[in-house]
Structures are given as C-alpha cells and as structure tokens.
Design a protein around this motif. Structure first.
Motif, PDB file in Angstrom:
ATOM      1  N   GLY A   1      -0.016   6.368  10.477  1.00  0.00           N
ATOM      2  CA  GLY A   1      -0.893   5.570   9.482  1.00  0.00           C
ATOM      3  C   GLY A   1      -1.711   4.741  10.204  1.00  0.00           C
ATOM      4  O   GLY A   1      -1.833   4.266  11.100  1.00  0.00           O
ATOM      5  N   GLN A   2      -2.996   4.931   9.512  1.00  0.00           N
ATOM      6  CA  GLN A   2      -4.249   4.254   9.912  1.00  0.00           C
ATOM      7  C   GLN A   2      -5.019   3.486   8.858  1.00  0.00           C
ATOM      8  O   GLN A   2      -4.987   4.061   7.613  1.00  0.00           O
TER       9      GLN A   2
ATOM     10  N   ASP B   1      -8.642   2.473   7.733  1.00  0.00           N
ATOM     11  CA  ASP B   1     -10.275   2.739   8.201  1.00  0.00           C
ATOM     12  C   ASP B   1     -11.177   1.415   8.232  1.00  0.00           C
ATOM     13  O   ASP B   1     -10.727   0.297   8.040  1.00  0.00           O
TER      14      ASP B   1
ATOM     15  N   GLU C   1       0.991  -1.390   0.134  1.00  0.00           N
ATOM     16  CA  GLU C   1      -0.095   0.087  -0.030  1.00  0.00           C
ATOM     17  C   GLU C   1       0.719   1.206   0.139  1.00  0.00           C
ATOM     18  O   GLU C   1       0.371   2.296  -0.543  1.00  0.00           O
TER      19      GLU C   1
ATOM     20  N   GLU D   1      -5.189  10.576  -1.962  1.00  0.00           N
ATOM     21  CA  GLU D   1      -6.142  10.131  -1.067  1.00  0.00           C
ATOM     22  C   GLU D   1      -6.328   8.599  -1.591  1.00  0.00           C
ATOM     23  O   GLU D   1      -6.316   8.215  -2.669  1.00  0.00           O
ATOM     24  N   PRO D   2      -6.868   7.780  -0.822  1.00  0.00           N
ATOM     25  CA  PRO D   2      -7.076   6.316  -0.986  1.00  0.00           C
ATOM     26  C   PRO D   2      -8.198   6.348  -2.204  1.00  0.00           C
ATOM     27  O   PRO D   2      -9.295   7.175  -2.151  1.00  0.00           O
TER      28      PRO D   2
ATOM     29  N   GLN E   1      -8.817   1.273   4.030  1.00  0.00           N
ATOM     30  CA  GLN E   1      -8.271   1.907   3.383  1.00  0.00           C
ATOM     31  C   GLN E   1      -7.193   2.391   4.153  1.00  0.00           C
ATOM     32  O   GLN E   1      -7.336   2.733   5.322  1.00  0.00           O
TER      33      GLN E   1
ATOM     34  N   THR F   1      -4.667   5.385   5.385  1.00  0.00           N
ATOM     35  CA  THR F   1      -4.560   6.742   5.124  1.00  0.00           C
ATOM     36  C   THR F   1      -3.014   7.429   6.059  1.00  0.00           C
ATOM     37  O   THR F   1      -2.847   6.387   6.882  1.00  0.00           O
ATOM     38  N   VAL F   2      -2.245   8.120   5.545  1.00  0.00           N
ATOM     39  CA  VAL F   2      -1.053   8.304   6.106  1.00  0.00           C
ATOM     40  C   VAL F   2      -0.953   9.977   6.389  1.00  0.00           C
ATOM     41  O   VAL F   2      -1.377  10.492   5.693  1.00  0.00           O
ATOM     42  N   ASP F   3      -0.044  10.131   7.534  1.00  0.00           N
ATOM     43  CA  ASP F   3       0.390  11.570   7.633  1.00  0.00           C
ATOM     44  C   ASP F   3       1.946  11.537   7.845  1.00  0.00           C
ATOM     45  O   ASP F   3       2.300  10.950   8.500  1.00  0.00           O
TER      46      ASP F   3
END
Length: 285
Positions: A211-212, A214, A197, A232-233, A218, A220-222
């Motif tokens: 990183g999370q 959902d 990913e 965006e995913p 999916q 999502t990272v900061d």
C-alpha cells in the motif's frame, strides 16, 4: 583441523572481510567503475577464491596480498580527488563522438568504436537520426551521453507555460500486510486515516501486499489475491468535479435570478472559480 573445516573457516573469514571492505569503499555500480577498478575487482576475487580452497597458501600471505590490491585503488582514488591529471590518467577522459549532428570518425577510431555500435547506443536512447543530435559523448564509464538539438527535444510543461504539481516520493504505508508507521508519520497521517481509507474500498489490512500514498495523499493498494479488483482512487477527480459543479451552479443561479445585484455576484464568483480551475486543473490531473 579437518580440511573441510579449515576451508569453511577460510571462506567465511574472507567473505566477511570483503563484505566490510566493500562497505568501506562505498557504493558504485559496475557501469560506473573505471577499467582499472574493474580489473582490481576481478583480481581480488581471484585471490580470495584461491585463498579459500588452497590450503598450501598461508592465510596471512593471501590476506596481505588482498590488502595491497585494495590499498592501491584507495590511494589512487584519493589522489584522483586531489588532482585532475591523475583522475584523467586513471579514469580516462570523455570522448566526443557527435558534434552539431556530425560524427567525428577519428574519435570513433581512437576508442575502437564502430559505427554500428554508435547507432545501437543511440537507438537505446530512442534516437534514430544522427542529424537530430547536438552533442554525443562517450563517458569514461563507457556510457554514451546524448544531447538532442533544441527543436528535437521533447516538449515540457515549462515550454508550454503549464503549471505542474510538485511530485513527492510515494510512501509505502503497508508492506506484506504490516503497517509502516514511520511512512505514515512522514506524510502526517496515522493508522485511523489508513483504516478509514481501506474501509472505503472494502479491504482488510492483512489482505494488502503493498500500500502506497502518492503525492496527492491518495492510497493505492496491491492485494495478495491478484484476482480481486480494487477501485481506483477517486478523491482528486471528485474534488475537481465538485469545483466544476460549484461554477456551474453559480452560473445557473445568475441566469435564474431577476436581481441585478445577485446576478452580478453570482457571475463574478463563477468567473473567479473559472480562473481557479485554470490554475488547479493541471495540478489535479
């Protein structure tokens, strides 16, 4: 023993003791504490502070005082769990302020609650008209609970008979550039999936601050570098677009063929996918 060392030892012992006492008593927010518990907490803090720096007070006497002040709320809490009258006496009862859109002025006076304060608390809950309120109660903790009239309550997907996806708690799989294997395991994922990913968005693990994953799986990272924009995913929108394309292709095949049997087959399957889209679209948006 030097004075500074004695004070340091007293402070350290009291700090450790109060820490374990608080852990024993359990977690409770300040807003959830009763007035009695609030006073007890302030008193214990005052005793502990005085005992820490006043060498004239024997440490044993101060410790006994703290234990007594702690034992009292523990005893009262035990009694309040067993007897509602004791609980009402110690924690107080809830007071109704608004009923059927009407303010009960006598109850406001009873609790020394001004009209301005009531309106302020209502505005904090995004209620600007008293007539919209079915029921408002001042809880024993001092918090105002508000129930709007049925026709003033926000519309929910259930009211519109719209299906919604079950929302699960996001799992933090990367923190400070470190992989959280337990969180990955909770979602049935592994490091190889995470690596794949991250490669899709061109990001290295060590550059990820958080990183999370959902509900839909999916990622999502900061990033540490806020100047870098991360895509965006797209998995869910892509899945929805693919299903719509299948439906469109089947309708196109039905129009293009001269075979009656094939036309019926394509049209029938296109309608099935259309029904499927009606069910899954709310879940994928």
């Amino acid at each position: 023993m030097p004075a500074w060392l004695e004070i340091a030892l007293r402070s350290f012992v009291i700090l450790i003791g109060i820490f374990f006492i608080i852990k024993f008593l359990g977690k409770k927010q300040i807003s959830e504490m009763s007035f009695f518990e609030y006073v007890i907490g302030i008193t214990i803090g005052a005793i502990a502070g005085t005992l820490s720096i006043d060498r004239g007070i024997p440490f044993v006497y101060g410790a006994i005082s703290i234990l007594i002040w702690i034992a009292i709320p523990i005893l009262f809490n035990f009694l309040s769990l067993k007897n509602k009258k004791v609980r009402d006496f110690i924690e107080g009862k809830a007071t109704i302020f608004i009923k059927d859109g009407k303010i009960l002025e006598d109850n406001l006076k009873k609790e020394n609650y001004s009209t301005d304060n009531l309106l302020s608390q209502l505005r904090k809950q995004k209620v600007f008209s008293v007539s919209d309120v079915e029921f408002a109660t001042l809880e024993s903790s001092g918090e105002l609970s508000v129930l709007l009239k049925k026709d003033k309550q926000p519309v929910t997907p259930k009211d519109l008979n719209i299906s919604t996806a079950v929302v699960k708690e996001p799992q933090t799989v990367i923190m400070d550039g470190e992989i959280m294997d337990e969180a990955l395991k909770n979602r049935g994922l592994n490091r190889q999936w995470l690596k794949t990913e991250l490669e899709k968005i061109g990001v290295a693990i060590e550059n990820v601050f958080l990183g999370q994953v959902d509900t839909m799986g999916q990622l999502t990272v900061d990033l540490f570098d806020d100047k870098i924009t991360v895509p965006e995913p797209v998995q869910i929108p892509l899945l929805l677009a693919t299903i719509k394309k299948c439906q469109a292709d089947l309708e196109l095949f039905a129009l293009a063929t001269d075979s009656k049997t094939a036309k019926q087959m394509y049209s029938g399957n296109a309608k099935k996918i259309e029904k499927l889209l009606e069910k899954v679209t709310p879940l994928l948006q």
